[in-house]
Scaffold this active site. Structure first.
Site: not given
Ligand code: AMP
Ligand code: MG
Length: 485
Positions: A90-91, A174, A181, A250
């Protein structure tokens, strides 16, 4: 010096349903905060070219270099035990893959590079603090010898991101041996897309576990290999006091690398129930729970592979059960072997487990700093001062000394083993927080640089750097960590 990156992309060759192609979203005013020149060289990329405007444009997501095929990867995942059928990058944006000087294929991925079709309500961006945190902790883990994703660069964007407050935005580059995953397998399994599960498994086998390809059932051998890699990984975490903090499926990499440095933290005083993450209310991802959770995540992986494991449901279930049953002994062996090394044992004898467990019990009883206690054993008189109950320590140390005397080389042989197994420097929470707040609040990157430098040599004690080795004072204590997304 022009930027030339020898991309060799394989994930982009997988069918369209594996990813969404898109360019990273440009930022206003990129500035390079830190470039990992040694890692660039390992990847076969000229660090000078990365630091020039063309390189900076790539690291900020302002221009994809020739040969890149930018994409966001699709994946699902269990978050705190609840299944979310679609997460995805998502980012983040995978620019492509390179084969390094060591012959290993690695992903180059931007994190914080703007919205994607998987962003849901998120802004696709990252704040500087979490980016620097990932830089520090991932590079510390690499220096500690723990399999991990790496950080090639951090840049600021010149744009704010809004979290609880306005924060400086940043992009992290990264490097990972892949970003596949457990949740990537779940994404396809949840859609009943067995063909995609098979393609993904074949891809992962070729990249990470090529030996599995020659087995009677390659998918079964693949599952065995991932289970072994995760069991070893979690043992390594425990042996250095690392708490991942968000062991969602994930965030569990098939390669066996540590991935996703969100609310991760290192334990100061030894207590298996330690939790730092602000969102981990139940303590699901507490320090001592990590082996159990890794096994749970691997059971979710096994489920996705069921159609490939056997000729029918019964034989598939039996194969999955058998594979999963290998986790606990594999973990126990790695963990106990590591603990023996931490107290300097070069051989294995009856009673060793009791000796290491009794030491941990002493640490727990007196709330002693885990890292200092083990490192201190190289100088037992100083270690003794860490314990409130000196007599209990003396009693244990007497048993330990006689055990050392019974091994070839005696106590002398133990010293080198202990120095190599017990870090003097870990990314302590209070040091990390101090470095991050200086950078984000005062644009002062000197504490970040100094800490990164110390953490690159974790096993080399250095009296001049004692301030980085000690535990937190009462007022420095960090009680909670945040994912910062
Ligand atoms: P994480 O907590 O980093 O493992 O992310 C979990 C999910 O949330 C993943 O699909 C990320 O891509 C999405 N995500 C986390 N932060 C953001 C953000 N700022 N904008 C969009 N998607 C996000
Ligand atoms: Mg993650």
């Amino acid at each position: 010096m022009t930027l030339s990156i020898p991309f060799d992309n394989s994930y982009a060759r997988l069918p369209d349903r594996f990813h969404a192609r898109l360019d990273p979203k440009p930022v206003a005013a990129p500035r390079l905060v830190r470039l990992n020149t040694a890692l660039a060289e390992q990847l076969g990329i000229d660090p000078e070219a990365l630091a020039n405007p063309e390189g900076l444009a790539m690291l900020a997501g302002n221009a994809a270099p020739p040969g890149a095929e930018p994409l966001a990867q699709a994946y699902a995942g269990h978050q705190f035990g609840h299944f979310v059928p679609q997460l995805g990058d998502g980012r983040a944006c995978l620019l492509g893959e390179v084969i390094g000087r060591d012959g290993i294929r690695r992903d180059i991925q931007l994190k914080g590079s703007g919205t994607t079709p998987f962003s849901r309500a998120g802004d696709g961006r990252a704040a500087l603090g979490p980016v620097l945190r990932e830089y520090l902790v991932s590079e510390a883990m690499a220096a500690l010898g723990v399999p991990t994703t790496r950080t090639l660069a951090a840049v600021t964007t010149g744009e704010p991101v809004w979290r609880e407050t306005r924060l400086p935005g940043a992009v992290l580059t990264r490097i990972a041996s892949s970003h596949i995953r457990v949740g990537t397998f779940q994404y396809f399994a949840a859609r009943g897309d067995t063909e995609a599960v098979r393609l993904l498994a074949d891809h992962a086998i070729a990249r990470h576990y090529p030996d599995a390809a020659g087995a009677d059932n390659p998918y079964s051998a693949f599952l065995d290999a991932v289970i072994a890699a995760q069991a070893e990984l979690v043992a390594r975490w425990l042996l250095i006091g690392f708490i991942h903090g968000v062991m969602n499926t994930d965030n569990c990499a098939i390669s066996g690398e540590t991935i996703d440095y969100g609310p991760c933290a290192f334990m100061d005083e030894y207590d298996p129930a330690t939790v730092f993450s602000s969102i981990d209310h139940g303590g699901r991802y507490a320090y001592g729970n990590q082996p159990r959770i890794a096994q749970w995540n691997l059971a979710r992986l096994a489920e996705t592979l069921l159609p490939l494991l056997g000729a029918d449901e019964d034989s598939s279930m039996a194969a999955a059960r058998e594979a999963l049953s290998a986790f606990a002994p594999r973990f126990e062996t790695a963990y106990r072997t590591g603990l023996r090394r931490k107290i300097g044992l070069t051989t294995e004898r009856e009673g060793d487990d009791a000796l290491t467990e009794d030491f941990l019990a002493l640490l727990a009883a007196d709330r002693v700093d885990f890292t200092l206690a083990f490192r201190g054993l190289s100088d037992p008189a100083s270690a003794r001062t860490l314990f409130a109950d000196g007599a209990a320590f003396d009693a244990w140390a007497g048993r330990w000394r006689s055990r050392l005397a019974a091994q070839p080389g005696g106590a002398d042989a133990a010293y080198g083993v202990m120095q190599a197994a017990n870090p003097a420097f870990i990314p302590r929470n209070h040091l990390v927080e101090a470095a991050l707040s200086a950078a984000t609040e005062q644009s002062d990157f000197a504490p970040f640089e100094a800490l990164l430098d110390v953490l690159s040599r974790p096993y080399q004690g250095d009296p001049a750097m004692a301030a980085y080795a000690r535990g937190p004072r009462e007022e420095e204590r960090v009680l909670q960590t945040f994912c910062g997304t």
